[in-house]
Design an enzyme around this catalytic site. Sequence first.
Site: not given
Ligand code: NCD
Length: 334
Positions: A138, A59-60, A88, A110
């Site tokens: 997040h 999703r993100t 490295k 991320r």
């Molecule tokens: C979440 C995350 O990656 O923190 N997913 C997301 O970005 N919608 C939730 C999860 O991984 O449980």
Amino acid sequence: MPRHILKADDFDQSLLEALFKQADWIRTAFHDNSGGRDYLRRKYARKLLHYVFGEPSTRTRLSFCSAALHFGMTVEGTDNIEFSSRKKGESWEAMGRVLSGYQPDVIVSRMMKAGDVDKFATYSRCWVVNGGDGDNEHPTQMLVDLYTIRREFSRLNGLHIGVGGDLYRGRTVHSLVKKMMEVEGVTFSFFSPPNLRLPDPIKTMLNNKGIRYTEHTEITPEAISLVDVFYHTRAQDEREGGNMAEPLVIGREQLSWMKEEAILMHPLPIGPGREITVEAENQGCITNLAERDPVFRRVRCFEQSDNGLWVRMALLQYLLDGGLQKMEALEQGE
Ligand code: NCD
């Protein structure tokens, strides 16, 4: 130097309201029949989005990439840190500095460990947006979540928010609770196994603000019948801090205990332990609420994930235009 988006606290309430309004505007423009989509497509044709993902994401990453592409931006990046110079021994700080030298306008990142996106942002010469750092925060999922609540209830204030699942390691939970606790009249009910309760520092923040909350280890009819929103999450067993022995399951029965107008949210994905039943998940996938078994009309997880596109487009616009004023000009048709 840019001000990066690293945590929920990087948004104040007025910025949130402006972003939500803009997300609605973009959604409408995208679907109108008078060239709105084409207009958006040309808007940032000279801009570049990079993504650097060191942890799985659907999703993100893809909602940010889609948001950028719908604005006509170019998108480039890596979602495989194993094949980057990190292997490295390169530091996050150096990597952020290097990539920003290629003149992207925004980098979405991320990382597996809390704080690593902050490190990546240290010397970056363009905006860095935290797409989730370990068990910490997040912030853009918080945007999606508050935007969804705002759309469903036409307000954020005065709501009773139930939060379930892995409250200890769930970064979406941390960002959501930190921002919602600033909203007037909010009350929380937390549902989790005893070993995965909300971290103490966040409880201290709630206590300091005098916010009412209760903690539960089971989902009972009494407790769930009080909430306006039940925000469920999966066990983050890939992280340190103990396993979730038994998920707290929400299905037909638990949904039937909820208020008529209450909603079930979840950042997704649903975990292998199945904290939301297959039946509820499948019903939730049906876009037309009238076609669902009435008890499942409360499930809003997929509307919530749809919202990710519009709110991330609004955020990109805010970053690329350098503030709210220009955003408002766009809304007025400039
Ligand atoms: C979440 C995350 O990656 O923190 N997913 C997301 O970005 N919608 C939730 C999860 O991984 O449980």
